[in-house]
Design a protein around this motif. Structure first.
Motif, PDB file in Angstrom:
ATOM      1  N   LEU A   1       9.380  -5.579   0.274  1.00  0.00           N
ATOM      2  CA  LEU A   1       8.151  -4.816   0.415  1.00  0.00           C
ATOM      3  C   LEU A   1       7.391  -5.371   1.613  1.00  0.00           C
ATOM      4  CD1 LEU A   1       7.162  -4.746  -3.371  1.00  0.00           C
ATOM      5  CD2 LEU A   1       8.373  -2.988  -2.056  1.00  0.00           C
ATOM      6  N   PRO A   2       7.359  -4.631   2.752  1.00  0.00           N
ATOM      7  CA  PRO A   2       6.825  -5.196   3.994  1.00  0.00           C
ATOM      8  C   PRO A   2       5.328  -5.436   3.932  1.00  0.00           C
ATOM      9  CG  PRO A   2       7.314  -2.864   4.276  1.00  0.00           C
ATOM     10  CD  PRO A   2       7.847  -3.259   2.925  1.00  0.00           C
ATOM     11  N   GLN A   3       4.916  -6.535   4.551  1.00  0.00           N
ATOM     12  CA  GLN A   3       3.517  -6.902   4.679  1.00  0.00           C
ATOM     13  C   GLN A   3       3.173  -6.949   6.171  1.00  0.00           C
ATOM     14  OE1 GLN A   3       1.690  -7.132   1.684  1.00  0.00           O
ATOM     15  NE2 GLN A   3       3.650  -6.297   0.996  1.00  0.00           N
ATOM     16  N   ARG A   4       2.693  -8.068   6.691  1.00  0.00           N
ATOM     17  CA  ARG A   4       2.373  -8.151   8.113  1.00  0.00           C
ATOM     18  C   ARG A   4       3.647  -8.198   8.951  1.00  0.00           C
ATOM     19  NH1 ARG A   4      -1.723 -10.819   5.527  1.00  0.00           N
ATOM     20  NH2 ARG A   4      -3.835 -10.318   6.275  1.00  0.00           N
ATOM     21  N   CYS A   5       3.655  -7.454  10.063  1.00  0.00           N
ATOM     22  CA  CYS A   5       4.792  -7.433  10.988  1.00  0.00           C
ATOM     23  C   CYS A   5       4.260  -7.446  12.425  1.00  0.00           C
ATOM     24  CB  CYS A   5       5.646  -6.185  10.787  1.00  0.00           C
ATOM     25  SG  CYS A   5       6.371  -6.013   9.141  1.00  0.00           S
TER      26      CYS A   5
END
Length: 217
Positions: free
Chosen positions: A96-100
């Protein structure tokens, strides 16, 4: 204090150790071309990152630098120019992506050894590195070992232990796509099955990184 309510702290020493190369990859040439096509006005700043990250430029694709405060983790304008990277973030990595962000480290630059521990967010997420542009003089240091990460590879890095970077090439820049993920069972399975023990003892890297670290004390 940046945190993700309801998310446990992860034992990243057990899950990752230092760095783990995952058994998935990406299209290195497509990734390189897409990042090269990003309009130049997105580059040229630190993207709000501070401290040891001062030598690097950054373009945030999701969320903001922690120094900017506990802002919403949503997609930023730059990601609209990067459809393949959006696919990597949302579909290729089973978390589950957060900061990128995209991080550019100039030739000869060093990110001094440090630990990401000032916010619980860092202990709740898995950090993924995907090399975009690199060279054979770039060293990622983590947990006492030095690693070479190559285009087309996907790595997990334990940012809850001491880590840093040295781009020893005096001319060529290094660019990595860096994303934090909340773990899922498929991502934890990838970590468990990944290639470990790929780091080496590189005295030259240790001496250079910790000389910079001492200079900042």
């Amino acid at each position: 204090m940046l945190s993700l309510p309801g998310q446990p702290l992860l034992d990243k020493g057990r899950l990752i150790g230092g760095c783990v190369r995952l058994s998935i990859g990406c299209d290195a040439m497509l990734l390189d071309r897409e990042v090269a096509s990003l309009p130049p006005h997105f580059w040229g700043t630190r993207g709000g990152r501070v401290g040891v990250h001062n030598p690097a430029q950054a373009v945030f694709l999701r969320g903001h630098a922690p120094a900017e405060g506990d802002l919403p983790i949503s997609e930023r304008e730059a990601l609209t120019h990067l459809p393949y990277i959006r696919e990597l973030i949302h579909e290729r990595i089973p978390g589950l992506p957060q900061r990128c962000l995209l991080a550019l480290l100039p030739g000869g630059a060093v990110i001094a050894p440090h630990v990401d521990h000032r916010a619980s967010y860092f202990g709740q997420t898995i950090r993924i590195h995907i090399p975009v542009v690199t060279n054979d003089q770039v060293w990622m240091y983590c947990a006492g070992k030095s690693y070479r990460m190559l285009p087309g590879e996907v790595w997990a890095l334990n940012n809850s232990t001491v880590h840093g970077v040295w781009n020893a090439n005096p001319i060529l820049a290094r660019i990595h796509l860096i994303c934090d993920y909340l773990p899922t069972t498929p991502l934890l399975d990838l970590l468990a099955a990944g290639d470990r023990d790929l780091g080496i003892d590189e005295r030259m890297v240790n001496e250079r990184l910790f000389a910079v670290s001492t200079a900042h004390v």
